[in-house]
Design an enzyme around this catalytic site. Structure first.
Site, PDB file in Angstrom:
ATOM      1  CB  SER A   1      -5.929  -8.596  -3.074  1.00  0.00           C
ATOM      2  OG  SER A   1      -5.497  -8.780  -4.412  1.00  0.00           O
TER       3      SER A   1
ATOM      4  CE  LYS B   1      -5.520  -0.858  -4.317  1.00  0.00           C
ATOM      5  NZ  LYS B   1      -4.373   0.017  -4.062  1.00  0.00           N
TER       6      LYS B   1
END
Length: 407
Positions: free
Chosen positions: A302, A51
């Site tokens: 992720s 992110k």
């Protein structure tokens, strides 16, 4: 709508800011799937997830144009840390609204990066509405976690790195919540090499993108139930879905049991701590959600921002799913020696008892009966089935206490 040049410009902004983590080959998972599996360990990325890529690209682009004084964001945790990190880098104030259910580790890390954190709402979407209110009142800049082309471009830089390290990639599995990572990676890779198949992966209990992709229109999922809090989003981004519909080949879903089993395997085999949302890509590959045998496959892990207090729950669920941990109960006579007799059967069959609960208070029990709740470790499903068979042969009626144990 989003060009490869914009993704390359994002990569230039991120150069010397984020960690360069090459793809790693994974022999264990390759042997299981009969494919060549490569893992992208974004759980090791700065702030603990991918992110930071989108947040930093967005904020630095605004900063270059003198268009930012303070920022507001909503996030389940990883975007929060990315925004806080980027805002701190240029010295602007950041306010982050996070769901009340956000892992303590993510909340603490966001504050450590210098942001003000407000806990509001049960899920991301409720936090988002509150963040918009704050942004309008304070006249701040809102940094969307996924439905923004600059954010998507930042996430898309992962695609450049995957093709750099694995130019012959056949398939890339990408986790999906709101859709920013999936949209960015798909847009990037398909513009470079349209032959590569892009597979989006969602949690079964939060499958808004999968449903929207299948229906050809935006679909909202009101009842979200998943351990993958990082991708627990009720509806996807509109900009994200445009790119997903154009570039993504297929969307698949994985169950919480499959996610938990994958997390356990990552801990045991790869010595990696990955959060549930980050493991869905590998879970899809390991559970053959699409045919991958003989292919070169990249899986994006992720993020790794999992609450330490939550790990034992996930590990237990993973052990049950893989047949190495059983929880069951039986009714037995409440007389001296009964428990010893029962335990001796388990001992003779090499089952290791980890929990015993003796319940005499159920209303439907006879006066001389009790319910015995047992948790024990076994070597796998075959061993577990044998243990249960031996107990039943001795006259005990066994009821399993987990639907994840395939009995």
């Amino acid at each position: 709508m989003l060009t490869l040049k914009e993704i390359e410009q994002a990569a230039l902004r991120l150069r010397n800011v984020i960690h360069d983590i090459p793809l790693s080959s994974a022999l264990t998972y390759s042997n299981i799937t009969r494919a060549s599996i490569f893992l992208k360990y974004e759980n090791q990325q700065k702030t603990g997830s991918f992110k930071v890529r989108g947040a930093y690209n967005k904020i630095m682009k605004l900063h270059e144009n003198n268009e930012i004084k303070s920022v507001v964001a909503s996030s389940a945790g990883n975007h929060a840390q990315g925004v806080a990190f980027a805002a701190n880098a240029i010295g602007v104030e950041a306010t982050i609204v996070m769901p009340r259910s956000s892992p303590i580790a993510k909340v603490a890390a966001t504050r450590d990066y210098g942001a003000k954190v407000l806990l509001h709402g049960a899920f991301y979407d409720e936090s988002y509405q509150k963040a918009i209110e704050i942004q309008e009142e304070a006249q701040s800049t809102f940094i969307h976690p996924f439905d923004d082309l600059d954010i998507i471009a930042g996430q898309g830089t992962l695609g450049l790195e995957i093709l750099r390290d694995l130019p012959g990639a056949d398939i890339v599995f990408v986790p999906a919540g709101g859709g920013g990572l999936l949209a960015g990676v798909a847009c990037c890779i398909k513009q470079i090499n349209p032959r590569v198949r892009i597979i989006g992966v969602q949690a079964e209990g939060a499958s808004s993108i999968a449903r929207s992709f299948a229906a050809g229109k935006m679909v909202t999922v009101d009842d979200i139930r998943t351990i993958a809090d990082g991708i627990a989003v009720k509806y996807p981004g509109a900009k994200c879905m445009e790119l997903i519909n154009e570039y993504v080949d297929e969307i698949v879903v994985v169950s919480d049991a499959e996610i938990a089993a994958t997390l356990l395997m990552l801990i045991e085999r790869s010595k990696q701590i990955v959060e549930p949302a980050g493991a869905v890509s590998l879970a899809a590959a390991l559970n053959n959600k699409v045919e991958i045998a003989g292919k070169k496959v990249a899986c994006i892990l992720s993020g790794g921002n999992i609450d330490v207090s939550f790990i034992h729950k996930v590990v237990e669920k993973g052990l049950i799913t893989r047949g190495r941990y059983m929880k069951f109960h039986t009714v037995m006579l409440d007389v001296p020696g009964s428990l010893e007799k029962f335990a001796s059967i388990l001992a003779k069959n090499n089952a290791n008892i980890t929990m015993v609960q003796h319940d005499r208070l159920k209303a439907d029990l006879d006066l001389n009966e009790a319910i015995l709740h047992i948790a024990c470790e076994v070597d796998g499903f075959e061993h577990g089935h044998m243990v249960i068979a031996e107990l039943e042969k001795a006259g005990y009626s066994i009821t399993m206490e987990s639907d994840d144990y395939r009995f």
